[in-house]
Design a protein around this motif. Structure first.
Motif, PDB file in Angstrom:
ATOM      1  N   ARG A  52       0.750  -1.102  -0.085  1.00 40.75           N
ATOM      2  CA  ARG A  52      -0.052  -0.025   0.065  1.00 40.75           C
ATOM      3  C   ARG A  52       0.785   1.238  -0.025  1.00 40.75           C
ATOM      4  O   ARG A  52       0.220   2.540   0.032  1.00 40.75           O
ATOM      5  CB  ARG A  52      -0.869   0.121   1.199  1.00 40.75           C
ATOM      6  N   GLY A  53       2.085   1.145  -0.021  1.00 41.82           N
ATOM      7  CA  GLY A  53       3.158   2.246  -0.169  1.00 41.82           C
ATOM      8  C   GLY A  53       3.319   2.878   1.087  1.00 41.82           C
ATOM      9  O   GLY A  53       3.973   4.115   1.272  1.00 41.82           O
ATOM     10  N   VAL A  54       3.123   2.193   2.330  1.00 42.28           N
ATOM     11  CA  VAL A  54       3.354   2.982   3.482  1.00 42.28           C
ATOM     12  C   VAL A  54       4.973   3.417   3.942  1.00 42.28           C
ATOM     13  O   VAL A  54       5.169   4.422   4.176  1.00 42.28           O
ATOM     14  CB  VAL A  54       2.943   2.066   4.662  1.00 42.28           C
ATOM     15  N   PRO A  55       5.870   2.489   3.435  1.00 41.77           N
ATOM     16  CA  PRO A  55       7.294   2.961   3.323  1.00 41.77           C
ATOM     17  C   PRO A  55       7.608   4.173   2.833  1.00 41.77           C
ATOM     18  O   PRO A  55       8.140   5.170   3.444  1.00 41.77           O
ATOM     19  CB  PRO A  55       8.088   1.959   2.808  1.00 41.77           C
ATOM     20  N   ARG A  56       6.813   4.488   1.574  1.00 43.78           N
ATOM     21  CA  ARG A  56       7.022   5.865   0.820  1.00 43.78           C
ATOM     22  C   ARG A  56       6.386   6.869   1.475  1.00 43.78           C
ATOM     23  O   ARG A  56       6.922   8.120   1.831  1.00 43.78           O
ATOM     24  CB  ARG A  56       6.536   5.864  -0.539  1.00 43.78           C
ATOM     25  N   LEU A  57       5.106   6.646   2.070  1.00 41.03           N
ATOM     26  CA  LEU A  57       4.400   7.755   2.847  1.00 41.03           C
ATOM     27  C   LEU A  57       5.178   7.970   4.062  1.00 41.03           C
ATOM     28  O   LEU A  57       5.236   9.441   4.523  1.00 41.03           O
ATOM     29  CB  LEU A  57       2.983   7.177   3.271  1.00 41.03           C
ATOM     30  N   LEU A  58       5.616   7.209   4.631  1.00 43.88           N
ATOM     31  CA  LEU A  58       6.609   7.442   5.773  1.00 43.88           C
ATOM     32  C   LEU A  58       7.869   8.271   5.661  1.00 43.88           C
ATOM     33  O   LEU A  58       7.959   9.146   6.302  1.00 43.88           O
ATOM     34  CB  LEU A  58       7.158   6.021   6.505  1.00 43.88           C
ATOM     35  N   LEU A  59       8.287   7.853   4.594  1.00 42.90           N
ATOM     36  CA  LEU A  59       9.693   8.587   4.247  1.00 42.90           C
ATOM     37  C   LEU A  59       9.432  10.062   3.840  1.00 42.90           C
ATOM     38  O   LEU A  59      10.445  10.852   4.004  1.00 42.90           O
ATOM     39  CB  LEU A  59      10.540   8.006   3.049  1.00 42.90           C
ATOM     40  N   THR A  60       8.280  10.301   3.219  1.00 41.37           N
ATOM     41  CA  THR A  60       7.784  11.771   2.570  1.00 41.37           C
ATOM     42  C   THR A  60       7.038  12.333   3.562  1.00 41.37           C
ATOM     43  O   THR A  60       7.065  13.687   3.449  1.00 41.37           O
ATOM     44  CB  THR A  60       7.086  11.524   1.355  1.00 41.37           C
ATOM     45  N   GLY A  61       6.856  11.956   4.545  1.00 45.99           N
ATOM     46  CA  GLY A  61       5.890  12.379   5.672  1.00 45.99           C
ATOM     47  C   GLY A  61       4.460  12.695   5.494  1.00 45.99           C
ATOM     48  O   GLY A  61       3.992  13.240   6.443  1.00 45.99           O
ATOM     49  N   GLU A  62       4.066  11.961   4.353  1.00 40.51           N
ATOM     50  CA  GLU A  62       2.579  12.171   3.900  1.00 40.51           C
ATOM     51  C   GLU A  62       1.914  11.119   4.921  1.00 40.51           C
ATOM     52  O   GLU A  62       0.753  11.357   5.194  1.00 40.51           O
ATOM     53  CB  GLU A  62       2.486  11.633   2.467  1.00 40.51           C
ATOM     54  N   LEU A  63       2.407  10.361   5.682  1.00 36.98           N
ATOM     55  CA  LEU A  63       1.682   9.169   6.576  1.00 36.98           C
ATOM     56  C   LEU A  63       0.783  10.194   7.445  1.00 36.98           C
ATOM     57  O   LEU A  63      -0.085   9.821   7.969  1.00 36.98           O
ATOM     58  CB  LEU A  63       2.815   8.345   7.091  1.00 36.98           C
ATOM     59  N   TRP A  64       1.434  11.299   8.286  1.00 32.76           N
ATOM     60  CA  TRP A  64       1.157  11.875   9.413  1.00 32.76           C
ATOM     61  C   TRP A  64       0.014  12.902   8.566  1.00 32.76           C
ATOM     62  O   TRP A  64      -0.639  13.537   9.658  1.00 32.76           O
ATOM     63  CB  TRP A  64       2.278  12.590  10.052  1.00 32.76           C
ATOM     64  N   GLU A  65       0.013  13.165   7.324  1.00 24.97           N
ATOM     65  CA  GLU A  65      -0.945  14.292   6.963  1.00 24.97           C
ATOM     66  C   GLU A  65      -2.104  13.743   6.437  1.00 24.97           C
ATOM     67  O   GLU A  65      -3.344  14.436   6.546  1.00 24.97           O
ATOM     68  CB  GLU A  65      -0.457  14.477   5.552  1.00 24.97           C
ATOM     69  N   SER A  66      -2.439  12.410   6.511  1.00 23.48           N
ATOM     70  CA  SER A  66      -3.815  11.862   6.324  1.00 23.48           C
ATOM     71  C   SER A  66      -4.484  11.308   7.483  1.00 23.48           C
ATOM     72  O   SER A  66      -3.579  10.652   8.315  1.00 23.48           O
ATOM     73  CB  SER A  66      -3.902  10.870   5.163  1.00 23.48           C
ATOM     74  N   SER A  67      -5.679  11.266   7.516  1.00 26.74           N
ATOM     75  CA  SER A  67      -6.404  10.581   8.628  1.00 26.74           C
ATOM     76  C   SER A  67      -6.129   8.965   8.659  1.00 26.74           C
ATOM     77  O   SER A  67      -6.025   8.243   9.613  1.00 26.74           O
ATOM     78  CB  SER A  67      -8.009  10.771   8.697  1.00 26.74           C
ATOM     79  N   TRP A  68      -5.931   8.404   7.414  1.00 29.53           N
ATOM     80  CA  TRP A  68      -5.538   7.217   7.095  1.00 29.53           C
ATOM     81  C   TRP A  68      -4.247   6.695   7.762  1.00 29.53           C
ATOM     82  O   TRP A  68      -4.185   5.663   8.446  1.00 29.53           O
ATOM     83  CB  TRP A  68      -5.810   6.701   5.510  1.00 29.53           C
ATOM     84  N   GLY A  69      -3.349   7.633   7.522  1.00 35.12           N
ATOM     85  CA  GLY A  69      -1.921   7.502   7.914  1.00 35.12           C
ATOM     86  C   GLY A  69      -1.925   7.554   9.431  1.00 35.12           C
ATOM     87  O   GLY A  69      -1.446   6.586   9.923  1.00 35.12           O
ATOM     88  N   ARG A  70      -2.786   8.201  10.011  1.00 39.97           N
ATOM     89  CA  ARG A  70      -2.640   8.458  11.583  1.00 39.97           C
ATOM     90  C   ARG A  70      -3.513   7.167  12.075  1.00 39.97           C
ATOM     91  O   ARG A  70      -2.836   6.637  13.150  1.00 39.97           O
ATOM     92  CB  ARG A  70      -3.397   9.887  12.052  1.00 39.97           C
ATOM     93  N   LEU A  71      -4.561   6.864  11.417  1.00 43.86           N
ATOM     94  CA  LEU A  71      -5.122   5.366  11.893  1.00 43.86           C
ATOM     95  C   LEU A  71      -4.215   4.411  11.840  1.00 43.86           C
ATOM     96  O   LEU A  71      -4.192   3.352  12.514  1.00 43.86           O
ATOM     97  CB  LEU A  71      -6.447   5.183  11.176  1.00 43.86           C
ATOM     98  N   PHE A  72      -3.393   4.331  10.768  1.00 41.53           N
ATOM     99  CA  PHE A  72      -2.412   2.991  10.617  1.00 41.53           C
ATOM    100  C   PHE A  72      -1.363   3.166  11.615  1.00 41.53           C
ATOM    101  O   PHE A  72      -1.231   2.223  12.431  1.00 41.53           O
ATOM    102  CB  PHE A  72      -1.615   3.464   9.356  1.00 41.53           C
ATOM    103  N   VAL A  73      -1.025   4.340  12.035  1.00 38.97           N
ATOM    104  CA  VAL A  73       0.023   4.393  13.098  1.00 38.97           C
ATOM    105  C   VAL A  73      -0.513   3.980  14.439  1.00 38.97           C
ATOM    106  O   VAL A  73      -0.109   3.311  15.268  1.00 38.97           O
ATOM    107  CB  VAL A  73       0.812   5.916  13.206  1.00 38.97           C
TER     108      VAL A  73
END
Length: 164
Positions: free
Chosen positions: A70-91
């Motif tokens: 699902r591309g989580v490593p890329r989202l983590l490296l770019t910081g995009e993971l923290w910018e979405s509600s999906w990313g925060r839920l994933f964390v």
């Protein structure tokens, strides 16, 4: 391949959460008053420990593979993971799974083992009292583990279906 990983991930979660919920809600009440209660619960706990840890390991492994796809490593490296509600839920899910593993390790390796060593027939009164205390703590840890497992399930639903 993705669908197979999701299927195995859900199957592992069903086995883990099913056992964590079955033991306190069905097995413990059903054996209350039985003369062999301790032996039955100990045998069931030992068996579930093997099945449960295998399911948990499989769930973590498939979860990591799904996250990668699902591309989580890329989202983590770019910081995009923290910018979405999906990313925060994933964390949040990852942190809850970590808490569940920590509670499971505490329960299985510390509390149950310590209570078992103090339950010997030749144990002193103090050792028997300590064993009872460990059994209570073990029960509390198991209940907390069940609650955290249900929280993981709730967050997983939000990850798939989104926030209301």
């Amino acid at each position: 391949m993705y669908q197979l990983l999701v299927f195995v991930h859900i199957l592992a979660a069903v086995v883990w959460i099913g056992g964590v919920v079955f033991i306190p809600l069905v097995l413990m009440p059903a054996t209350r008053g039985m003369s062999q209660r301790t032996e039955v619960i100990t045998a069931a706990g030992r068996r579930f420990r093997v099945v449960g840890w295998a399911a948990l390991a499989l769930g973590v492994a498939t979860g990591l593979a799904i996250a990668y796809l699902r591309g989580v490593p890329r989202l983590l490296l770019t910081g995009e993971l923290w910018e979405s509600s999906w990313g925060r839920l994933f964390v949040a899910k990852v942190l809850l799974v970590g808490a569940m593993i920590a509670l499971s390790l505490t329960h299985d390796l510390l509390l149950v083992a310590a209570g078992r060593t103090m339950r010997r027939k030749d144990a002193s009164g103090e050792a028997v009292a300590r064993a009872a205390r460990y059994r209570r703590l073990s029960s509390i840890a198991a209940q907390a583990m069940g609650l955290v497992a249900l929280a993981v399930l709730a967050v997983a639903v939000l990850l798939v279906r989104g926030l209301p």
